[in-house]
Design an enzyme around this catalytic site. Structure first.
Site, mmCIF file in Angstrom:
data_model
loop_
_atom_site.group_PDB
_atom_site.id
_atom_site.type_symbol
_atom_site.label_atom_id
_atom_site.label_comp_id
_atom_site.label_asym_id
_atom_site.label_seq_id
_atom_site.Cartn_x
_atom_site.Cartn_y
_atom_site.Cartn_z
ATOM 1 N N HIS A 58 0.823 -1.213 0.000
ATOM 2 C CA HIS A 58 0.000 0.000 0.000
ATOM 3 C C HIS A 58 0.856 1.262 0.000
ATOM 4 C CE1 HIS A 58 -3.484 -2.499 0.728
ATOM 5 N NE2 HIS A 58 -2.961 -2.987 1.838
ATOM 6 N N HIS A 220 -7.451 -4.430 -1.379
ATOM 7 C CA HIS A 220 -6.712 -5.682 -1.441
ATOM 8 C C HIS A 220 -7.127 -6.472 -2.675
ATOM 9 C CE1 HIS A 220 -6.659 -5.061 3.085
ATOM 10 N NE2 HIS A 220 -5.423 -4.916 2.698
#
Length: 333
Positions: A58, A220
């Site tokens: 991320h 995700h």
């Protein structure tokens, strides 16, 4: 999919090693655990500490937000996986200055379990901990089940305001209160255009046609709430904003902070085109933009698309959002 890596099994370790070596004035790794990173600057005794963390993939979250005005330490997990309790415990012990530690993390089962276990372990060593979960993703659960929502890019504003409160000397309960109020006033909605792929597999996280987009996907690679034909940037922005406005009332004359967050492979050109429409809509509604952020803040490897986050600001939150920050990947003056 092509990637600049050496070994898919070592990408996190090699990333951390490179990150610490690139930013030695801001961050350092603890000898006790190579997934435990803390600010390189010594904090004053009596200051509440901020601990953030989550899975890798991320970037710049979460390592990039350790620094002045944001977090004091970060626990790093594997790709899209929660950090285990051990690095969370080590970071907690390193950054606690006697005033306690606030854990800030997204509402995911692994994070909830591991941060909770770590809190129990450090509390046995007389370190006080408050935990605040980010749950800004409107698409992940209906309004009446808001406690089930996952955290996505809106976590950035929770870090920002809580970090500012800690820097200004707020006590443990009040730093946590600021973080919870920010989360309560934050909504995000995302759109995916292309999937990401994990370094270990190289396989796409979801299938999508050239002329399709996923509305409401997670960071995700979770599928969206609906797959629809690709539309213009203005129409996409309108759809995302409509969902946010239906979920959180924002009235004429109120103040907001805006984040248009890229998911990893979206050019700044496209993100600014999206922000242009967001600004138009808010102006039409008479809503004031106090701060605007456009860029890659919480990504999903090389996923295409973006999310829009609105945080409603009262005078207290506005003051916190305005405070300066000096992190390796985010500076605000």
């Amino acid at each position: 999919m092509k990637k600049l890596i050496n070994d898919g099994e070592n990408v996190v370790e090699e990333m951390i090693d490179g990150y610490v070596k690139a930013h030695p004035n801001h961050i350092k790794a603890l000898e006790e655990n190579d997934r435990a990173l803390v600010s390189a600057k010594t904090k004053d005794d009596g200051k509440v500490a901020i601990l953030i963390g989550g899975g890798s993939g991320h970037e710049p979250a979460f390592m990039g937000y350790v620094g002045e005005g944001m977090a004091d330490g970060v626990a790093v997990g594997n790709i899209f996986a929660s950090p285990p309790p051990a690095p969370i415990v080590e970071v907690t012990k390193a950054i606690d200055k006697g005033a306690g530690v606030v854990y800030l993390y997204g509402n995911y089962a692994g994070d909830v379990m591991n941060f909770g276990m770590a809190a129990e372990l450090v509390e046995m060593e007389d370190i006080n901990v408050e935990m605040v979960l980010a749950s800004d993703d409107v698409a992940s659960a209906p309004k009446e089940q808001k406690e089930k929502r996952r955290g996505i890019a809106g976590e950035f504003f929770v870090y920002k305001t809580a970090g500012a409160a800690a820097e200004q000397g707020y006590n443990l309960e009040d730093v946590a209160r600021i973080a919870r109020k920010t989360n309560e006033n934050t909504r995000s909605m995302g759109v995916g255009l292309t999937p990401c792929s994990l370094p270990q597999t190289g396989e796409p996280s979801f299938e999508i046609g050239d002329n399709e987009m996923e509305i409401g996907l997670g960071h995700h690679g979770e599928p969206g709430i609906r797959k629809v034909p690709l539309e213009s940037a203005d129409r996409v922005a309108d759809q995302l904003l409509d969902v946010i406005f239906q979920d959180m009332a924002i009235n004429e004359g109120e103040d907001v902070a805006v984040l248009v967050n890229g998911l990893g492979s979206t050019p700044r050109m496209e993100l600014y085109i999206m922000f242009r429409r967001v600004e138009q809509v808010l102006k039409e509604k008479g809503v004031n933009i106090c701060r605007s952020y456009v860029g890659d803040y919480i990504t999903s490897l090389e996923m295409g698309g973006c999310s829009i986050t609105l945080t409603k600001l009262d005078d207290e939150l506005k003051e916190m959002v305005d405070q300066p920050v000096d992190c390796p990947m985010f500076v605000q003056r």
